[in-house]
Motif scaffolding. Structure first.
Motif, short mmCIF file in Angstrom:
data_model
loop_
_atom_site.label_atom_id
_atom_site.label_comp_id
_atom_site.label_asym_id
_atom_site.label_seq_id
_atom_site.Cartn_x
_atom_site.Cartn_y
_atom_site.Cartn_z
N ALA A 255 3.79 24.59 -6.38
CA ALA A 255 2.91 25.59 -7.00
C ALA A 255 1.80 25.97 -6.03
N ARG A 256 1.26 24.96 -5.33
CA ARG A 256 0.19 25.26 -4.37
C ARG A 256 0.71 26.13 -3.23
N GLN A 257 1.92 25.80 -2.74
CA GLN A 257 2.52 26.62 -1.68
C GLN A 257 2.72 28.06 -2.15
N LEU A 258 3.23 28.17 -3.39
CA LEU A 258 3.50 29.50 -3.94
C LEU A 258 2.21 30.31 -4.07
N MET A 259 1.15 29.65 -4.58
CA MET A 259 -0.14 30.35 -4.72
C MET A 259 -0.64 30.84 -3.38
N GLN A 260 -0.48 29.99 -2.35
CA GLN A 260 -0.97 30.40 -1.03
C GLN A 260 -0.20 31.61 -0.50
N TRP A 261 1.11 31.62 -0.74
CA TRP A 261 1.89 32.79 -0.31
C TRP A 261 1.42 34.05 -1.05
N VAL A 262 1.30 33.91 -2.36
CA VAL A 262 1.01 35.10 -3.18
C VAL A 262 -0.42 35.58 -2.95
N TYR A 263 -1.39 34.66 -3.02
CA TYR A 263 -2.79 35.10 -2.99
C TYR A 263 -3.37 35.15 -1.58
N LYS A 264 -3.15 34.11 -0.79
CA LYS A 264 -3.77 34.10 0.55
C LYS A 264 -3.07 35.07 1.50
#
Ligand code: SF4
Length: 274
Positions: free
Chosen positions: A10-19
């Protein structure tokens, strides 16, 4: 929705999407193929659609956006030497009827969803990606102000999760001092916000006394200045570094006289009530 993957995914996914502002699950190459396929089936990343864009000579850019095929809302990007501020909307239209506000004239249409609020920052970062060397390390948008269309505290349910995403270090990772919520003075929601968030608060005051503020900001008839200032002092909590600023639109011949300025000390936020 739970897709049965591990928290670090989930953290990896958030970084892809938001960062990185990456809309394609396929290009998130350090995620397992099966996880990407699962996401592809169950989710999508979609920004609001741009209807018009206007660029000013000073670099300010204003977009009219649409998320549901009909109703439009605005976001504005304001670059300065030491910051790049994005002013975003929280509602389509507004019910609060402030006398000087063009949004008030269209009445209230609907609340924006959390995705539509967050989507504005996501879209601006993506549109402006060329202005920074590495979007994953350096944000195009450094400051967010909820000061566009709508009264953010009237859409509390959707705005607070958006604030969480702005501050989350796996998402936009903005400092709480760089996220400002502007309110016309919904007093009960200011107390509620104090329980949920530490973002900076900006209060639209626009008048030194209740008689004039009742006319300019009609919510004042429900929550007069003294109540509003008490809520602001409650919100300021030095341990958490919260701040409150006051906005005052100068309207010629309405709220800009010396006599009105002289009445300021009686309600000045610089004077803390005992
Ligand atoms: S609360 Fe804000 S958007 Fe709503 S009418 Fe007042 S100034 Fe306009």
């Amino acid at each position: 929705r739970d897709v049965g993957s591990r928290p670090f995914r989930a953290r990896q996914l958030m970084q892809w999407v938001y960062k990185r502002a990456e809309p394609s699950f396929e290009r998130m190459t350090d995620l397992a193929k099966t996880f990407r396929a699962e996401l592809q089936e169950q989710a999508y990343v979609r920004a609001p659609e741009i209807i018009t864009e206007h660029c000013s000579a000073d670099g300010t850019r204003k977009w009219l956006l649409r998320a549901d095929g009909s109703q439009a809302f605005e976001m504005v990007y304001i670059p300065e030497p030491d910051r790049a501020t994005l002013c975003i909307s929280s509602q389509v239209g507004c019910a609060l009827d402030c006398a000087f506000c063009s949004t008030a004239q269209q009445g209230f249409n609907r609340n924006l969803s959390t995705a539509e609020i967050v989507g504005q920052v996501w879209l601006a970062n993506r549109l402006l990606a060329g202005t920074v060397a590495d979007l994953a390390r350096e944000r195009a948008v450094t400051n967010v102000v909820l000061m566009g269309m709508g009264e953010p505290l009237a859409n509390f349910r959707n705005v607070v999760p958006a604030l969480d995403i702005f501050l989350d270090d796996c998402a936009f990772d903005l400092s709480r001092r760089r996220v400002t919520l502007s309110t016309s003075g919904l007093v009960p929601q200011i107390y509620k916000l104090a329980e949920h968030s530490n973002v900076a608060l900006a209060v639209s005051l626009h008048a030194p006394d209740d008689a004039l503020r009742n006319e300019l900001v009609p919510i004042n008839r429900v929550h007069p200045i003294a109540e509003l200032l008490a809520a602001c002092w409650h919100y300021i909590d030095e341990r958490n570094g919260r701040s409150v600023t006051f906005e005052y639109v100068m309207l010629e011949g309405v709220n800009d006289s010396r006599a009105q300025a002289g009445r300021w000390p009686s309600c000045s936020p610089a004077v803390r009530p005992r």
